[in-house]
Design an enzyme around this catalytic site. Structure first.
Site, PDB file in Angstrom:
ATOM      1  N   ASP A  94      74.852  -0.042 -80.682  1.00 38.81           N
ATOM      2  CA  ASP A  94      73.689   0.621 -80.079  1.00 38.81           C
ATOM      3  C   ASP A  94      73.620   0.004 -78.687  1.00 38.81           C
ATOM      4  OD1 ASP A  94      71.175   1.112 -79.024  1.00 38.81           O
ATOM      5  OD2 ASP A  94      70.212   1.150 -80.988  1.00 38.81           O
ATOM      6  N   HIS A  95      74.049   0.764 -77.673  1.00 37.99           N
ATOM      7  CA  HIS A  95      74.257   0.113 -76.383  1.00 37.99           C
ATOM      8  C   HIS A  95      72.966  -0.452 -75.778  1.00 37.99           C
ATOM      9  CE1 HIS A  95      73.079   3.970 -74.494  1.00 37.99           C
ATOM     10  NE2 HIS A  95      72.879   3.282 -73.387  1.00 37.99           N
ATOM     11  N   HIS A 110      68.097   3.740 -80.369  1.00 38.64           N
ATOM     12  CA  HIS A 110      67.640   2.959 -79.219  1.00 38.64           C
ATOM     13  C   HIS A 110      66.142   2.611 -79.261  1.00 38.64           C
ATOM     14  CE1 HIS A 110      71.524   4.109 -77.927  1.00 38.64           C
ATOM     15  NE2 HIS A 110      71.216   5.205 -77.278  1.00 38.64           N
TER      16      HIS A 110
HETATM   17  C1  BG6 Z   1      72.789   7.798 -75.245  1.00 35.17           C
HETATM   18  C2  BG6 Z   1      72.289   9.179 -75.541  1.00 35.17           C
HETATM   19  O1  BG6 Z   1      72.973   7.066 -76.419  1.00 35.17           O
HETATM   20  O2  BG6 Z   1      71.826   7.133 -74.430  1.00 35.17           O
HETATM   21  C3  BG6 Z   1      72.037   9.949 -74.258  1.00 35.17           C
HETATM   22  O3  BG6 Z   1      73.258   9.866 -76.327  1.00 35.17           O
HETATM   23  C4  BG6 Z   1      71.077   9.179 -73.378  1.00 35.17           C
HETATM   24  O4  BG6 Z   1      71.502  11.240 -74.532  1.00 35.17           O
HETATM   25  C5  BG6 Z   1      71.592   7.776 -73.182  1.00 35.17           C
HETATM   26  O5  BG6 Z   1      70.999   9.852 -72.135  1.00 35.17           O
HETATM   27  C6  BG6 Z   1      70.589   6.936 -72.438  1.00 35.17           C
HETATM   28  O6  BG6 Z   1      71.188   5.715 -72.147  1.00 35.17           O
HETATM   29  P1  BG6 Z   1      70.813   4.922 -70.832  1.00 35.17           P
HETATM   30  O7  BG6 Z   1      71.582   3.660 -70.934  1.00 35.17           O
HETATM   31  O8  BG6 Z   1      71.210   5.798 -69.687  1.00 35.17           O
HETATM   32  O9  BG6 Z   1      69.334   4.751 -70.899  1.00 35.17           O
END
Ligand code: BG6
Length: 525
Positions: A205-206, A268
């Site tokens: 989960d980045h 997230h």
């Molecule tokens: C991803 C989603 O996991 O996270 C995207 O699939 C979303 O839809 C993105 O835009 C948001 O990540 P960040 O790091 O740009 O906030």
């Protein structure tokens, strides 16, 4: 004399606990032709390489159905690195050294042969790069293929390594979404567990790799002043916002199946919530931290489906203007049905039913094509018990006190990463006029260094065998347990509607009602 481990000579890794030092490894990216590899994985690996945080020897194998040679793959990755990661200061010399570790193998993930060939290829690379079976399989394919790939990998024995069993190699990294509801997540989990042990599985989960997200635990548990007031006695409500100006960016096909709830909330947003709400872990051991996070998700109050509209509001963007530019509506996006009911916005009111948080609402909203891009967590503290100044002050102050009213601690996840605390002050002058001001900390100005991307941190953790920032199976299941009834209710006749909102707004008005019935409003960002 015992030969010295070359990783110990790296000044950047000096002082790190021994178990965090990375050993030679082979990373196989399955689905290497996709966007994630170009935009995130290769830039992250290149940055780690340039910062000397990878071992002397490693290799990366891209695998997908497209036919390409090693050199064609290297060139494609070079172009996207320059395009998508301009902040990394590309140099030819570094690239040449990095590119010599990149390989490509065309293959069909559903055919056994492809993996027999991969197995031979990895044996060969093990000789050349000393990786000796320390293989990482990174699933960057459509999620529907995960299960098959796991079986194929295991059929050719790539899930096992006698030599490194104790350090839990080989490893498998699984991109989100992990399942599309509770049943599918449980089924995928048991399938993976047939072939891999939990400590070999890294559910990525980045958000958990973002610097500012990691700082939530530091802020809470490395400072004495916050924890004593971090509870229902002092905190009135918490708002977690993820606002994006972007639309679905050519991912209509994926998004039609996902929607905001699966795409952002299940992973997230609930990850942010659990970091804010968790109890202090007894140590930083991966399992201790994950146990505390999972406990939060296990005590989320089930959403009252009979009164769904009081807790959940969904919306979909129509045409509009974002930052002065005209944009199309979601239904006009490529690969999206003109009758689509998929939500691109969601707002929820949630409760964590435990001793610390009983009856404190957690309001969450996430949406695409909103007015601004910002992700933040706002901790709203209670009013002072006796409003001395409202009574004493003039009209202007009274208004301010009644409207804004209390301290708010804002954790800005992105952009402009930092923390601010809103507090009341006396305006200079002969009368007592109050004003709310912010005390502000900004990462950019305080540290003046580039923050590593989330993927840099997470890939490095996986190589080092540290799973703290990866989701554990119980947390994934608890989050699906909370949200699956909502998905089921939405699929039934008579479900609450998906409201349209103009692109460039703050989502459907109905999301304001979620708070106005509690005499609250969303924080203006
Ligand atoms: C991803 C989603 O996991 O996270 C995207 O699939 C979303 O839809 C993105 O835009 C948001 O990540 P960040 O790091 O740009 O906030």
């Amino acid at each position: 004399m015992v030969a010295q481990d070359t990783t110990l000579l790296n000044p950047l890794t000096e002082g790190l606990p021994k178990e965090r030092l990375a050993e030679p490894f082979a990373l196989v990216v399955l689905g290497a032709h996709g966007d994630l590899t170009k935009r995130k994985l290769i830039p992250a690996l290149y940055a780690l390489f340039c910062d000397s945080l990878l071992p002397q020897d490693f290799c990366i194998v891209g695998m997908s159905r497209t036919k390409m040679t090693d050199d064609e793959f290297r060139n494609a990755m070079k172009d996207s690195l320059i395009k998508f990661a301009p902040e990394l200061h590309f140099t030819d010399a570094n690239w040449e050294r990095f590119a010599s570790k990149l390989y490509y193998m065309p293959g069909n993930f559903q055919m056994e042969n492809g993996f027999a060939d991969l197995s031979k290829f990895l044996d060969d690379l093990a000789q050349r790069h000393g990786t000796e079976g320390r293989n990482i399989f990174y699933m960057s394919t459509p999620p529907s293929l995960y299960s098959d790939i796991i079986v194929r990998i295991s059929e050719v024995g790539l899930n096992k390594s006698k030599k490194w069993k104790k350090s839990f190699w080989p490893r498998v990294v699984v991109e989100k979404p992990f399942g599309h509801d509770l049943n599918s997540a449980t089924a995928l989990d048991s399938q993976i567990h047939k072939f891999f042990e939990e400590k070999q599985i890294y559910r990525i989960d980045h958000y958990l790799g973002k610097e500012t997200v990691q700082n939530i635990m530091v802020l809470r548990f490395a400072n004495a002043i916050f924890e004593p007031i971090w509870n229902r006695n002092h905190i009135e409500q918490i708002q977690i916002t993820n606002a994006e100006t972007l639309g679905v960016e050519g991912r209509g096909g994926y998004y039609e199946e996902a929607g905001a709830l699966r795409d952002m909330v299940q992973n997230h947003m609930l990850a942010l919530l659990s970091l804010v709400a968790m109890e202090p872990p007894i140590s930083l051991d991966a399992d201790e931290v994950r146990t505390e996070k999972a406990k939060v998700l296990k005590c989320m109050r089930p959403i009252d489906i009979a009164r769904l509209s009081d807790y959940v509001v969904r919306g979909q963007y129509g045409p509009g203007y974002v930052m002065g530019e005209k944009v199309i509506g979601y239904r006009q996006e490529p690969s999206v049905s003109p009758k689509s009911n998929t939500e691109t916005f969601i707002a929820l009111k949630l409760f964590v039913d435990n001793w610390r948080w009983a009856d404190v609402p957690f309001y969450i909203r996430s949406g695409k094509r909103l007015m601004k891009s910002a992700t933040e967590i706002a901790i709203h503290f209670k009013q002072v018990p006796h409003r001395l100044f409202t009574m004493m002050a003039g009209d202007v102050s009274k208004r301010i006190m009644n409207q804004i009213g209390a301290n708010v601690l804002v954790l800005r996840i992105q952009p402009d990463e930092g923390i601010s605390l809103k507090f009341a002050t006396k305006q200079p002058g002969a009368t007592t006029q109050l004003r709310f001001l912010s005390m502000d900390f900004s990462y950019g100005t305080s540290f003046g260094v580039r923050s590593p991307s989330a993927y840099e941190r997470l890939i490095l953790d996986c190589v080092a065998g540290d799973g703290s920032l990866f989701a554990r199976t119980d947390a994934v299941e608890a989050s699906w347990e909370l949200l699956t009834p909502v998905l089921e209710a939405w699929s039934k006749p008579g479900a609450p509607p998906c409201f349209t909102y103009p692109a460039g707004s703050w989502g459907p008005e109905e999301s304001d009602k979620l708070l106005s019935c509690d005499n609250r409003t969303w924080r203006r960002i």
